[in-house]
Scaffold this motif. Sequence first.
Motif, mmCIF file in Angstrom:
data_model
loop_
_atom_site.group_PDB
_atom_site.id
_atom_site.type_symbol
_atom_site.label_atom_id
_atom_site.label_comp_id
_atom_site.label_asym_id
_atom_site.label_seq_id
_atom_site.Cartn_x
_atom_site.Cartn_y
_atom_site.Cartn_z
ATOM 1 N N TRP A 248 45.960 55.550 32.651
ATOM 2 C CA TRP A 248 46.407 54.564 33.476
ATOM 3 C C TRP A 248 45.009 54.238 34.339
ATOM 4 N N GLU A 249 44.180 55.524 34.571
ATOM 5 C CA GLU A 249 42.789 55.240 35.347
ATOM 6 C C GLU A 249 41.638 54.535 34.285
ATOM 7 N N GLU A 250 42.028 55.095 32.909
ATOM 8 C CA GLU A 250 41.008 54.377 32.006
ATOM 9 C C GLU A 250 41.498 53.100 31.669
ATOM 10 N N MET A 251 42.576 52.706 31.879
ATOM 11 C CA MET A 251 42.844 51.424 31.410
ATOM 12 C C MET A 251 42.499 50.401 32.739
ATOM 13 N N GLY A 252 42.706 50.997 34.048
ATOM 14 C CA GLY A 252 42.425 50.403 35.100
ATOM 15 C C GLY A 252 40.802 50.013 35.253
ATOM 16 N N ASN A 253 40.300 50.903 34.602
ATOM 17 C CA ASN A 253 38.800 50.653 34.614
ATOM 18 C C ASN A 253 38.220 49.759 33.621
ATOM 19 N N ARG A 254 39.197 49.480 32.617
ATOM 20 C CA ARG A 254 38.920 48.555 31.701
ATOM 21 C C ARG A 254 39.595 46.909 31.931
ATOM 22 N N CYS A 255 40.653 47.106 32.394
ATOM 23 C CA CYS A 255 41.385 45.871 32.813
ATOM 24 C C CYS A 255 40.510 44.739 33.824
ATOM 25 N N PHE A 256 40.543 43.586 33.600
ATOM 26 C CA PHE A 256 39.817 42.851 34.805
ATOM 27 C C PHE A 256 40.771 42.369 35.929
ATOM 28 N N ASN A 257 42.113 42.645 35.801
ATOM 29 C CA ASN A 257 43.055 42.110 36.497
ATOM 30 C C ASN A 257 43.008 40.471 36.664
ATOM 31 N N CYS A 258 42.527 39.925 35.601
ATOM 32 C CA CYS A 258 42.297 38.572 35.357
ATOM 33 C C CYS A 258 43.702 37.712 35.316
ATOM 34 N N GLY A 259 44.743 38.331 34.837
ATOM 35 C CA GLY A 259 45.981 37.698 35.096
ATOM 36 C C GLY A 259 46.454 37.025 33.739
ATOM 37 N N ASN B 6 34.010 32.860 21.855
ATOM 38 C CA ASN B 6 32.461 33.768 21.928
ATOM 39 C C ASN B 6 31.436 33.343 22.885
ATOM 40 N N ILE B 7 31.918 32.284 23.695
ATOM 41 C CA ILE B 7 31.010 31.743 24.849
ATOM 42 C C ILE B 7 30.914 32.521 25.824
ATOM 43 N N PRO B 8 29.666 33.227 26.385
ATOM 44 C CA PRO B 8 29.842 33.969 27.566
ATOM 45 C C PRO B 8 30.256 33.242 28.944
ATOM 46 N N CYS B 9 31.235 33.876 29.396
ATOM 47 C CA CYS B 9 32.148 33.297 30.521
ATOM 48 C C CYS B 9 32.281 34.450 31.509
ATOM 49 N N MET B 10 31.979 33.993 32.792
ATOM 50 C CA MET B 10 32.280 34.744 34.053
ATOM 51 C C MET B 10 33.644 34.601 34.589
ATOM 52 N N GLY B 11 34.260 33.833 34.097
ATOM 53 C CA GLY B 11 35.881 33.615 34.403
ATOM 54 C C GLY B 11 36.592 34.810 34.898
ATOM 55 N N PRO B 12 36.501 35.979 34.162
ATOM 56 C CA PRO B 12 37.487 37.120 34.470
ATOM 57 C C PRO B 12 36.900 37.838 35.814
ATOM 58 N N ILE B 13 35.531 37.597 36.339
ATOM 59 C CA ILE B 13 35.553 38.079 37.565
ATOM 60 C C ILE B 13 35.042 37.281 38.526
ATOM 61 N N THR B 14 35.172 35.943 38.380
ATOM 62 C CA THR B 14 34.874 34.790 39.524
ATOM 63 C C THR B 14 36.156 34.260 40.059
ATOM 64 N N SER B 15 35.896 34.128 41.408
ATOM 65 C CA SER B 15 37.159 33.623 42.352
ATOM 66 C C SER B 15 37.572 32.291 41.660
ATOM 67 N N ALA B 16 38.809 31.994 41.587
ATOM 68 C CA ALA B 16 39.381 30.896 41.143
ATOM 69 C C ALA B 16 39.344 29.829 42.536
ATOM 70 N N ALA C 21 31.274 45.952 35.764
ATOM 71 C CA ALA C 21 31.054 46.775 34.707
ATOM 72 C C ALA C 21 31.649 46.460 33.361
ATOM 73 N N MET C 22 32.824 45.844 33.312
ATOM 74 C CA MET C 22 33.502 45.408 32.065
ATOM 75 C C MET C 22 32.992 44.312 31.620
ATOM 76 N N LYS D 25 25.409 42.691 44.976
ATOM 77 C CA LYS D 25 24.399 43.317 45.583
ATOM 78 C C LYS D 25 24.109 44.698 45.503
ATOM 79 N N GLY D 26 22.917 45.400 44.932
ATOM 80 C CA GLY D 26 22.959 46.641 44.531
ATOM 81 C C GLY D 26 23.423 46.849 43.165
ATOM 82 N N GLN D 27 23.654 46.262 42.337
ATOM 83 C CA GLN D 27 24.143 46.574 40.794
ATOM 84 C C GLN D 27 22.992 46.284 40.074
#
Lengths: 352, 254
Positions: A228-239, B181-191, B217-218, B248-250
């Motif tokens: 679960w930790e491993e998957m938590g690190n991978r998942c974006f929680n993007c929905g 395969n287009i680089p996209c920041m969607g997964p980490i960006t606020s809606a 990181a992902m 910041k800091g990354q």
Amino acid sequence: MKIVKLPKNKTNDFIEHLQSFGEVHAPQKKGKKSCAFQPVTDPSKVLIGEEGFLRTILPLKKYFHKPVDTLLKFSPKTGFEDAYEEEGNKVIFGVHSCDIHAILSLDRVFSGKYVDTYYFRRRKKVAIIGISCVPDDLCYCQSMGTSFVEEGFDLFLSDVGDGYLVKVGTSLGDDMVSSAGDMMTGYGDSDINEYKRRINEFPSLFKTKVDEADLPAILDMEYKSEIWEEMGNRCFNCGICSMVCPTCFCFDVNDEVCLDGETGERKRCWDSCLFKSHAMVAGGHNFRESRADRFKHRFLHKHQAFMGDFGRPSCVGCGRCTQDCPADIHFVGMVKRIKDDITCVHSGEEEK
Amino acid sequence: MPKPKVGIFSLTCCEGCQLEILNCEDELLDILGAIDLVSFGMAQSNNLDIDLDIAFVEGTVVQRSEVAILKKIRDRSKLLVAIGACATNGGVAAIDYDKDREELKRIVYGEAGDFIPSITPAALHEHVKVDFALQGCPIEKHQFINAIGYLLHGDLPLLPEYPVCTECKRKENECVLVQHNIPCMGPITSAGCDARCPSHYLGCDGCFGPVDEANVAMEYSIMKEKGMADDEISRMMQVFAAKSPIIKGQFKGD
């Protein structure tokens, strides 16, 4: 059960004929490489079994449980009024067995102790015409027991080469074929033989198989697994997995206030248990604080908790979550790892 | 009840967020009917320096004088709202916030640069308390109008706390990242933008800033898999949000 045959060269005529029962929606090209259920204006654009267009981006839930739905309008002077605008009948053509099972699953969820009128007032306006399909690498409905469907359709079309054997599931479906005149024909021995041949061959077409037996118990044992930790690190929680899942039903309800600061609208929109806000309560306490907790929760709800409530997992094996995950999480692979791989999954607790 | 006194202010930026407010053409009269707009540099003269109920501030703090301006706005406002990527996360002006200012001034302006009182670029939250932020480059006008409605009702606005992907899929968009395969920041960006760029087959460039708990990181490793070089990914992630606490800091040594 009444069964008739629809020759393939009459399919477009039949789709046209269905327009007299409601607005026909069917899978058609969406974007550059995908398909989606959309209103049919030209039956020749309907995609049935074309390679690469097996699963629609969104499942059928978008019709009954809208991505964003305005429930009511409120005002201090007049109180509140239902915002629902009466919708006409729809006929959804080309629904695969897994997606029909998913609707039956949602029907169970929304018809519980408190019947969800917002869902059912749209649901009852929709006729469903199912169709057989050929699995791709991501399909695993066979393993989830959803590759065959006995109910939940008005008509179900099974490919027998030069036509479809049409199973009639409801009286509405009977009206659809009865009024179709000479589009429908009888079927002969060769059709029966071909139908049986395909039914027998079907299980062997699946490349992805998973054994769900005893998974709820094993998930209990693996509640503290490192996976679960491993998957938590991978998942974006993007929905994305929740949005495209045909059985994910969670929603959030919010009020939007107009510029007068008084009147407004109440809206509900698709939510996901992967969001940090999902289990957040007043005072900022969160029942599922970490990404790993939330990933585990979603997985367990699909394969364990739903089983307890409804007697079967809520996953129907459509493959959308794995296909669309931006973090490349393979959900069947997850089941296999947890279930079978005794070398890499363990409880995280010392043996006594 | 008297109408709330509101000011709209600008620090160093393109002033696109003020423009976006003016762009609320159909709603402008309703907005002006609901609030007492006492200061709005782009749209009116005779602006008043009086106590405010709400101050909306766009732009990055890049000069010493702007620190003083910002602090004065804060002191006379009950609520301070950062608007846009610059005010919220530093924006474009803060991409190279770690570089030596004197050297940068010489490169850009030559000797004339000696007279520019440039300081390390900062988002508003680095100098004053910010009550909430409307994100984006520029802000989305529906979010601005919505926020006014909530504030008039006495609430803080409800803003999405999930990534662009969710809005994108609710629209039944094909995924630009997975399918194309287009680089996209969607997964980490606020809606909040209703997936404006991915809806047109452009990757999200993250102007709404990183979502809470963004899995940076992902995202980094996925962008690598899509063939982007390290410095390209680093730039992509810092264009709008170099001063966000999540970014910041990354990438820099601070």
